[in-house]
Design a protein around this motif. Structure first.
Motif, PDB file in Angstrom:
ATOM      1  N   HIS A   1       3.321 -17.602   1.395  1.00 42.82           N
ATOM      2  CA  HIS A   1       1.887 -16.659   0.915  1.00 42.82           C
ATOM      3  C   HIS A   1       1.292 -16.751   0.337  1.00 42.82           C
ATOM      4  CE1 HIS A   1       4.774 -14.052   3.988  1.00 42.82           C
ATOM      5  NE2 HIS A   1       5.743 -13.838   3.454  1.00 42.82           N
ATOM      6  N   THR A   2      -0.218 -15.942   0.395  1.00 47.22           N
ATOM      7  CA  THR A   2      -1.136 -16.350  -0.669  1.00 47.22           C
ATOM      8  C   THR A   2      -0.944 -15.147  -1.814  1.00 47.22           C
ATOM      9  OG1 THR A   2      -2.827 -16.113   0.846  1.00 47.22           O
ATOM     10  CG2 THR A   2      -3.771 -15.410  -1.187  1.00 47.22           C
ATOM     11  N   LYS A   3       0.069 -14.196  -1.997  1.00 41.92           N
ATOM     12  CA  LYS A   3       0.565 -13.528  -2.986  1.00 41.92           C
ATOM     13  C   LYS A   3       1.863 -13.684  -2.387  1.00 41.92           C
ATOM     14  CE  LYS A   3      -3.970 -12.720  -5.112  1.00 41.92           C
ATOM     15  NZ  LYS A   3      -4.510 -13.693  -4.881  1.00 41.92           N
ATOM     16  N   THR A   4       3.077 -13.390  -3.556  1.00 43.64           N
ATOM     17  CA  THR A   4       4.303 -12.581  -2.950  1.00 43.64           C
ATOM     18  C   THR A   4       3.391 -11.620  -2.836  1.00 43.64           C
ATOM     19  OG1 THR A   4       4.465 -12.621  -5.254  1.00 43.64           O
ATOM     20  CG2 THR A   4       5.155 -14.897  -4.567  1.00 43.64           C
ATOM     21  N   PRO A   5       5.228 -10.575  -2.384  1.00 43.98           N
ATOM     22  CA  PRO A   5       4.912  -9.549  -2.292  1.00 43.98           C
ATOM     23  C   PRO A   5       4.933  -8.608  -3.709  1.00 43.98           C
ATOM     24  CG  PRO A   5       6.322 -10.299  -0.396  1.00 43.98           C
ATOM     25  CD  PRO A   5       6.089 -11.532  -1.750  1.00 43.98           C
ATOM     26  N   GLY A   6       5.619  -9.217  -3.801  1.00 39.88           N
ATOM     27  CA  GLY A   6       5.874  -8.974  -5.535  1.00 39.88           C
ATOM     28  C   GLY A   6       4.423  -8.688  -6.580  1.00 39.88           C
ATOM     29  N   GLU A   7       3.769  -9.695  -6.265  1.00 43.06           N
ATOM     30  CA  GLU A   7       3.037  -9.804  -7.053  1.00 43.06           C
ATOM     31  C   GLU A   7       1.212  -9.260  -5.987  1.00 43.06           C
ATOM     32  OE1 GLU A   7       2.926 -14.859  -8.060  1.00 43.06           O
ATOM     33  OE2 GLU A   7       1.864 -13.961  -6.151  1.00 43.06           O
ATOM     34  N   THR A   8       1.285  -9.204  -4.652  1.00 40.54           N
ATOM     35  CA  THR A   8       0.639  -7.952  -4.261  1.00 40.54           C
ATOM     36  C   THR A   8       0.686  -6.806  -5.068  1.00 40.54           C
ATOM     37  OG1 THR A   8       0.495  -9.215  -2.155  1.00 40.54           O
ATOM     38  CG2 THR A   8      -0.151  -7.410  -2.114  1.00 40.54           C
TER      39      THR A   8
ATOM     40  N   THR B   1      -1.720  -2.876  -8.492  1.00 41.66           N
ATOM     41  CA  THR B   1      -1.654  -1.260  -9.425  1.00 41.66           C
ATOM     42  C   THR B   1      -2.135  -1.959 -10.955  1.00 41.66           C
ATOM     43  OG1 THR B   1       0.357  -1.340  -9.285  1.00 41.66           O
ATOM     44  CG2 THR B   1      -0.078  -0.323 -11.509  1.00 41.66           C
ATOM     45  N   GLU B   2      -2.926  -2.959 -10.949  1.00 39.81           N
ATOM     46  CA  GLU B   2      -3.679  -3.637 -11.701  1.00 39.81           C
ATOM     47  C   GLU B   2      -5.105  -3.287 -11.763  1.00 39.81           C
ATOM     48  OE1 GLU B   2      -6.662  -5.675 -14.576  1.00 39.81           O
ATOM     49  OE2 GLU B   2      -6.064  -5.931 -12.677  1.00 39.81           O
ATOM     50  N   LEU B   3      -4.885  -3.553 -10.419  1.00 41.05           N
ATOM     51  CA  LEU B   3      -6.996  -2.545  -9.480  1.00 41.05           C
ATOM     52  C   LEU B   3      -6.611  -1.238 -10.145  1.00 41.05           C
ATOM     53  CD1 LEU B   3      -9.764  -4.117  -8.722  1.00 41.05           C
ATOM     54  CD2 LEU B   3      -7.574  -3.834  -6.323  1.00 41.05           C
ATOM     55  N   LEU B   4      -5.766  -0.842  -9.680  1.00 38.55           N
ATOM     56  CA  LEU B   4      -5.998   1.322  -9.667  1.00 38.55           C
ATOM     57  C   LEU B   4      -6.102   1.575 -10.817  1.00 38.55           C
ATOM     58  CD1 LEU B   4      -3.443   1.619  -6.961  1.00 38.55           C
ATOM     59  CD2 LEU B   4      -5.449   2.392  -6.414  1.00 38.55           C
ATOM     60  N   ASN B   5      -5.439   0.493 -11.664  1.00 33.30           N
ATOM     61  CA  ASN B   5      -5.495   0.788 -13.242  1.00 33.30           C
ATOM     62  C   ASN B   5      -7.284   0.915 -14.085  1.00 33.30           C
ATOM     63  OD1 ASN B   5      -3.007   2.693 -12.843  1.00 33.30           O
ATOM     64  ND2 ASN B   5      -2.178   0.617 -14.020  1.00 33.30           N
ATOM     65  N   ARG B   6      -7.659  -0.648 -13.165  1.00 34.24           N
ATOM     66  CA  ARG B   6      -8.717  -0.988 -13.837  1.00 34.24           C
ATOM     67  C   ARG B   6     -10.016  -0.392 -13.618  1.00 34.24           C
ATOM     68  NH1 ARG B   6      -7.849  -3.258 -19.170  1.00 34.24           N
ATOM     69  NH2 ARG B   6      -5.741  -3.901 -19.530  1.00 34.24           N
ATOM     70  N   GLY B   7      -9.634  -0.514 -12.054  1.00 36.81           N
ATOM     71  CA  GLY B   7     -10.968  -0.111 -11.287  1.00 36.81           C
ATOM     72  C   GLY B   7     -12.130  -1.732 -11.723  1.00 36.81           C
ATOM     73  N   ASP B   8     -13.175  -1.293 -11.556  1.00 32.58           N
ATOM     74  CA  ASP B   8     -14.664  -2.776 -11.833  1.00 32.58           C
ATOM     75  C   ASP B   8     -13.869  -3.978 -12.675  1.00 32.58           C
ATOM     76  OD1 ASP B   8     -15.342  -0.550  -9.301  1.00 32.58           O
ATOM     77  OD2 ASP B   8     -17.327  -0.006 -10.348  1.00 32.58           O
ATOM     78  N   THR B   9     -13.337  -3.318 -13.553  1.00 32.94           N
ATOM     79  CA  THR B   9     -13.300  -4.265 -15.017  1.00 32.94           C
ATOM     80  C   THR B   9     -11.772  -4.759 -13.745  1.00 32.94           C
ATOM     81  OG1 THR B   9     -11.814  -2.542 -16.184  1.00 32.94           O
ATOM     82  CG2 THR B   9     -14.080  -2.661 -16.503  1.00 32.94           C
ATOM     83  N   SER B  10     -11.604  -4.854 -13.291  1.00 39.70           N
ATOM     84  CA  SER B  10     -10.096  -5.679 -12.884  1.00 39.70           C
ATOM     85  C   SER B  10     -10.200  -6.701 -12.659  1.00 39.70           C
ATOM     86  CB  SER B  10      -8.947  -4.333 -12.006  1.00 39.70           C
ATOM     87  OG  SER B  10      -7.784  -5.514 -11.333  1.00 39.70           O
ATOM     88  N   VAL B  11      -9.132  -7.742 -13.018  1.00 32.13           N
ATOM     89  CA  VAL B  11      -9.172  -8.884 -12.880  1.00 32.13           C
ATOM     90  C   VAL B  11      -8.955  -9.513 -11.653  1.00 32.13           C
ATOM     91  CG1 VAL B  11      -9.224  -9.823 -15.706  1.00 32.13           C
ATOM     92  CG2 VAL B  11      -6.962  -9.880 -13.685  1.00 32.13           C
ATOM     93  N   HIS B  12      -8.817  -8.424 -10.980  1.00 34.88           N
ATOM     94  CA  HIS B  12      -8.116  -8.532  -9.237  1.00 34.88           C
ATOM     95  C   HIS B  12      -9.075  -8.670  -8.441  1.00 34.88           C
ATOM     96  CE1 HIS B  12      -4.816 -10.427 -10.843  1.00 34.88           C
ATOM     97  NE2 HIS B  12      -4.026  -9.679 -11.481  1.00 34.88           N
ATOM     98  N   LYS B  13     -10.549  -7.809  -8.404  1.00 38.57           N
ATOM     99  CA  LYS B  13     -11.161  -7.000  -8.292  1.00 38.57           C
ATOM    100  C   LYS B  13     -11.537  -7.548  -7.471  1.00 38.57           C
ATOM    101  CE  LYS B  13     -16.051  -4.758  -8.536  1.00 38.57           C
ATOM    102  NZ  LYS B  13     -17.501  -4.456  -8.796  1.00 38.57           N
ATOM    103  N   ALA B  14     -11.567  -8.733  -7.363  1.00 45.34           N
ATOM    104  CA  ALA B  14     -11.803 -10.172  -5.697  1.00 45.34           C
ATOM    105  C   ALA B  14     -11.034  -9.982  -4.818  1.00 45.34           C
ATOM    106  CB  ALA B  14     -12.652 -11.329  -5.943  1.00 45.34           C
ATOM    107  N   ASP B  15      -9.840  -9.949  -5.010  1.00 48.83           N
ATOM    108  CA  ASP B  15      -8.506 -10.452  -4.494  1.00 48.83           C
ATOM    109  C   ASP B  15      -8.930 -10.012  -2.852  1.00 48.83           C
ATOM    110  OD1 ASP B  15      -7.706 -11.862  -6.774  1.00 48.83           O
ATOM    111  OD2 ASP B  15      -5.787 -10.681  -7.439  1.00 48.83           O
TER     112      ASP B  15
END
Length: 206
Positions: free
Chosen positions: A180-187, A192-206
């Motif tokens: 997969h593009t990302k494993t289920p665990g990575e997703t 979770t990181e996106l929910l916690n950090r919002g616009d400052t998340s490094v995964h915002k564009a995922d």
């Protein structure tokens, strides 16, 4: 009315990823005759319909009594927490509680029989929503019935993806499943990181 979150397509991915390590089952018997490949869903469509009916009845009981305990084990996890919070608000405002509308003709995503915890999804339109409502049903162990774990309303314009036949069941994925593009665990971790950090998340564009 119980408060429900509206879900984007990303929510669909996260919900499935959160539960991919599970299978599905219930306090009713599982199918006794497997398909030609030796695989079968842990609950049949008929059993899933009975489970959903029991959950809706439990939600009505809880709303009528304005007491989450009246739902018993048929409401669990975030859905139980949301129900309890809604009941408290309704009591404070001295207004009656109402059960959330159920999907009228839900589509089922049933997984193949695997060890517990087990789960399945039901999604469909309701009289109160023009877009599908997605329900997550979970059974934590062989002695526990399925309970409503979460219920989300998809954003307007969102459509459900094609689902595996309910008579075959989908193959549950491991948290580290490759291919997969990302494993289920990575997703799960990234979201979770996106929910916690919002616009400052490094995964915002995922």
């Amino acid at each position: 009315m119980f408060a429900v979150r509206r879900a984007t397509g990303r929510w669909m991915t996260v919900l499935v990823a959160l539960l991919v390590t599970a299978g599905c089952g219930d306090d009713v018997r599982t199918p006794s005759v497997p398909d030609a490949a030796g695989e079968h869903p842990a609950v049949t469509p008929r059993q899933a319909a009975l489970i959903l009916g029991s959950i809706d009845a439990a939600l009505v009981r809880a709303a009528s009594a304005r007491d989450v305990a009246a739902a018993g084990a048929r409401v669990t996890g975030p859905a139980r927490e949301g129900l309890a919070a809604t009941v408290l608000v309704d009591k404070a405002l001295n207004r009656p509680s109402t059960a959330p509308p159920a999907p009228t003709t839900p589509k089922l995503l049933l997984t193949r029989g695997r060890p517990w915890p087990r789960w399945f999804l039901a999604a469909g339109a309701t009289p109160a929503s023009a877009t599908p409502v997605l329900r997550v049903l979970v059974s934590p162990d062989p002695r526990s019935p399925y309970g409503l774990w979460g219920q989300l309303v998809l954003l307007p314009g969102k459509q459900l993806p094609e689902m595996v036949s309910a008579t075959t069941g989908a193959e549950p994925l491991l948290a580290n499943a490759p291919g997969h593009t990302k494993t289920p665990g990575e997703t799960v971790a990234h979201y979770t990181e996106l929910l916690n950090r919002g616009d400052t998340s490094v995964h915002k564009a995922d």
